[in-house]
Enzyme design. Sequence first.
Site, short mmCIF file in Angstrom:
data_model
loop_
_atom_site.label_atom_id
_atom_site.label_comp_id
_atom_site.label_asym_id
_atom_site.label_seq_id
_atom_site.Cartn_x
_atom_site.Cartn_y
_atom_site.Cartn_z
N ASP A 73 -2.83 10.28 3.42
CA ASP A 73 -4.20 9.84 3.69
C ASP A 73 -4.93 10.85 4.56
O ASP A 73 -4.78 10.88 5.77
CB ASP A 73 -4.17 8.46 4.38
CG ASP A 73 -5.57 7.91 4.64
OD1 ASP A 73 -6.55 8.47 4.09
OD2 ASP A 73 -5.68 6.91 5.38
N LYS B 271 -10.33 12.76 8.21
CA LYS B 271 -9.75 12.49 9.53
C LYS B 271 -9.72 13.77 10.36
O LYS B 271 -9.63 14.87 9.81
CB LYS B 271 -8.31 11.98 9.37
CG LYS B 271 -8.19 10.59 8.80
CD LYS B 271 -6.72 10.19 8.70
CE LYS B 271 -6.55 8.82 8.06
NZ LYS B 271 -7.10 7.71 8.84
N LYS C 11 0.85 -1.20 0.00
CA LYS C 11 0.00 0.00 0.00
C LYS C 11 0.88 1.25 0.00
O LYS C 11 1.73 1.41 0.86
CB LYS C 11 -0.90 -0.01 1.25
CG LYS C 11 -1.62 1.33 1.53
CD LYS C 11 -2.52 1.26 2.77
CE LYS C 11 -3.10 2.62 3.13
NZ LYS C 11 -3.96 2.59 4.33
N ASP D 144 1.64 6.63 5.27
CA ASP D 144 0.67 5.64 4.80
C ASP D 144 1.12 4.94 3.51
O ASP D 144 0.38 4.15 2.94
CB ASP D 144 -0.69 6.32 4.61
CG ASP D 144 -1.86 5.38 4.87
OD1 ASP D 144 -1.65 4.35 5.52
OD2 ASP D 144 -2.97 5.70 4.42
N ARG E 91 -7.52 -0.77 1.55
CA ARG E 91 -8.01 -2.06 1.04
C ARG E 91 -8.49 -1.92 -0.41
O ARG E 91 -8.46 -2.89 -1.17
CB ARG E 91 -9.11 -2.60 1.97
CG ARG E 91 -10.31 -1.71 2.11
CD ARG E 91 -11.12 -2.04 3.36
NE ARG E 91 -10.53 -1.46 4.57
CZ ARG E 91 -11.02 -1.60 5.80
NH1 ARG E 91 -12.12 -2.31 6.00
NH2 ARG E 91 -10.43 -1.03 6.82
N1 BES Z 1 -4.06 4.64 6.96
C1 BES Z 1 -5.14 4.35 7.83
C2 BES Z 1 -4.76 3.41 8.96
C3 BES Z 1 -3.77 3.90 9.96
C4 BES Z 1 -4.19 4.33 11.20
C5 BES Z 1 -2.42 3.88 9.69
C6 BES Z 1 -3.26 4.75 12.13
C7 BES Z 1 -1.51 4.31 10.63
C8 BES Z 1 -1.93 4.73 11.85
C9 BES Z 1 -6.28 3.70 7.03
O1 BES Z 1 -6.40 4.10 5.72
C10 BES Z 1 -7.55 4.09 7.72
O2 BES Z 1 -7.86 5.23 7.70
N2 BES Z 1 -8.22 3.11 8.31
C11 BES Z 1 -9.43 3.35 9.01
C12 BES Z 1 -10.42 2.31 8.56
C13 BES Z 1 -11.82 2.58 9.06
C14 BES Z 1 -12.42 3.76 8.35
C15 BES Z 1 -12.66 1.33 8.81
C16 BES Z 1 -9.14 3.22 10.50
O3 BES Z 1 -8.38 2.32 10.88
O4 BES Z 1 -9.64 4.04 11.25
ZN ZN Z 2 -4.69 4.77 4.82
MN MN Z 3 -7.58 5.87 5.52
#
Ligand code: BES
Ligand code: ZN
Ligand code: MN
Length: 498
Positions: free
Chosen positions: A270, A277, A265, A288, A351
Site C-alpha cells: 500500500d 504516503k 484485505k 497490508d 474498504r
Molecule cells: N493500510 C492502511 C492502514 C494502516 C495504517 C495499516 C497503519 C497499518 C498501519 C490503510 O489503507 C490506510 O491507508 N488508511 C488510511 C485511511 C485514510 C486515508 C482515511 C489511514 O488510516 O490513514
Molecule cells: Zn491499506
Molecule cells: Mn491505504
Amino acid sequence: MQITLDARPFAKLDSQALVTYAFEQDDPIQSALSELDAAVGGALGKLAKSGELTGKSLEMALLHFPAGIAAERVLVVGAGKRNKFTTVELRRLAGAALRYLKSRSVKRLAFLVREDDRNAAAAQAVTEGLLIADFESDKYKTEKKNDKEIESALLAGFASAPAAGTEAAISRGRIIALSQNFTRDLVNEPSNRLTPTMLADRAQSMAREAGLAVDILDEKRITDLKMGAILSVAQGSAEPPRLIVVTYTPPETRPGAPVIGLVGKAITFDTGGISIKPAEGMEKMKYDMAGGATMLGVMRAIAALKPAVKVIAVVPATENMPGGRAQKPGDVQIAMSGKSIEVLNTDAEGRLVLADGIAYAKQLGCTHLVDAATLTGAIVVALANVNVGVFGNNTAFTERVLASARAAGEKMWPMPVDDDYREMIKSSIADIQNISNFKGGGASTAAAFLREFAQDMPWVHLDIAGTAWLDDAKPWAAKGASGVAVRTLVDLVMNTKA
Ligand code: BES
Ligand code: ZN
Ligand code: MN
C-alpha cells in the site's frame, strides 16, 4: 519441533532443560515445586531466599546441572499471581521459556505442568506457546537463528488418564499454532516476493495440500463480475489483481445451516496510490495483506480440525500504486453491489477491496461474515498496538467473536459503528464516499463504509492495523508478523453449530 507427551516422573526426564513455573506469593516454592526442590537438594528454595525466584511474571530462574534429577538444567518461569493465572499466561510463559533456552543453545526441553494444569486445555496452550515462540522472521538471512533449533519438547506432569484427550489437545495446538505461523510467514514476505499472483499461488498450494476447494479469479473474471471497487485499486499497478476463494465443506451439510464468510484485505503493498504516503515507514505497508493471510491461516487450520460448519474465505488481493493509470481523488467507481463510491482519498483502498469481497461472499451464499483488515491508522490511535478493534451490526454475533477472542487469548475490544458514522461518509455526488468529511473516528467511519455492503447480514469487522505487526520482539514471539486473529477465528468456527 517434535512435541510428545511423556508420562515419566519429573526426575527421569532426561532433557537438557526441565521447565516449570512458580506463582508470585510469599513462598513461591509450593506443592509440585517443593517436590522438585526436594529432588534437587533445596537449590530452588535457596534461589527463592536470595530473591532470584519470586514468581514475578516471566522472571527466569535457571539452575545448572542440578544433582538428583536427569535433566541438565531446571528453568523456573515466573507465572505471576495465582488468581490471575489462565491459559493465556501459560501459553506465554511456555513461549518465553522456549526463546530463553533457544538463545542458550538448548535443543531438547521438557515442560512440566503444575498441579492445577494437568488437563487438555493446558496441553493445547503449552503446545501453541512453544510453536508460536519457535517461529523466526529470518527467512532471508543466510545465517539463521534456527541453527539454534529446539528439536524436541516433552510435555510432562499430565494426569495419566485419559492420555487420549491430552494427545488430541497437543495435536490441535500444533495445527492451530502452525497455521498461525503460516499466516506470519505470508505477512512477513516483502511485496516483491509476494505479489497478488504469488499470494494466490501460495493459497492454492496450501488448499491443495489441506484438501480444500480453491478458486482463483483473475482480472478477466473480476471484470466480468463488475467488481469496480477492487479494479479501481488495481488499475494503478503493473501487477494484476486476484480474488482468492477457499472453501471448506463439512462432511455433512443441512439445508439452512449457517455458512461463515471470512473476508480478508490483501493489499500486498500500500503506497497510498495518488494520495501517496510519506516515505518514512512506508516499507511496513508490505503487511497490508495481513487480513487476507489471517483468513488463509484459519482455512489451513480448519481443514485439519474439520468443524461442522461450512466456511468460505474470500481474499481480494492487489497492490495500491500510483502511476499513469491509477485512480485519482474524486473518481467515482461502481462496486459489484451496484453502489457508487466517490473515491476522495486513494489511500482508503482497503474498504474498496473489502466492499467487493463482502458482496462476493454474500453471492456465494454466506449467512455470517467476518472481515479482518489492516484498515486504519485511527485504530492505532484509539487502541495502540494492544487490542484489535471489533465492529459489528449484530450484538449476538459480535459477542460470540469477543468470547472466542477471550478463549483464544487474543486481546480485542468492541468499537462503535452506528448511523451517525454513516452520516459522515455521505457523498454529494455518489451513494457513499470512501473517507469522512469530519475530524476523528476514522476507524468507525471506515467500519460504517463496510457495513453499507454487509447490510443486514450478521457481520463483524476486525481492524488489525495496530496488532498484526510487532515492531519489537516479545519474550514469547519474534519481531514482525504476529498472526493475530487466527486463533480467535478458528475458535469461532469450531464453536459454530451447523
Ligand atoms: N493500510 C492502511 C492502514 C494502516 C495504517 C495499516 C497503519 C497499518 C498501519 C490503510 O489503507 C490506510 O491507508 N488508511 C488510511 C485511511 C485514510 C486515508 C482515511 C489511514 O488510516 O490513514
Ligand atoms: Zn491499506
Ligand atoms: Mn491505504
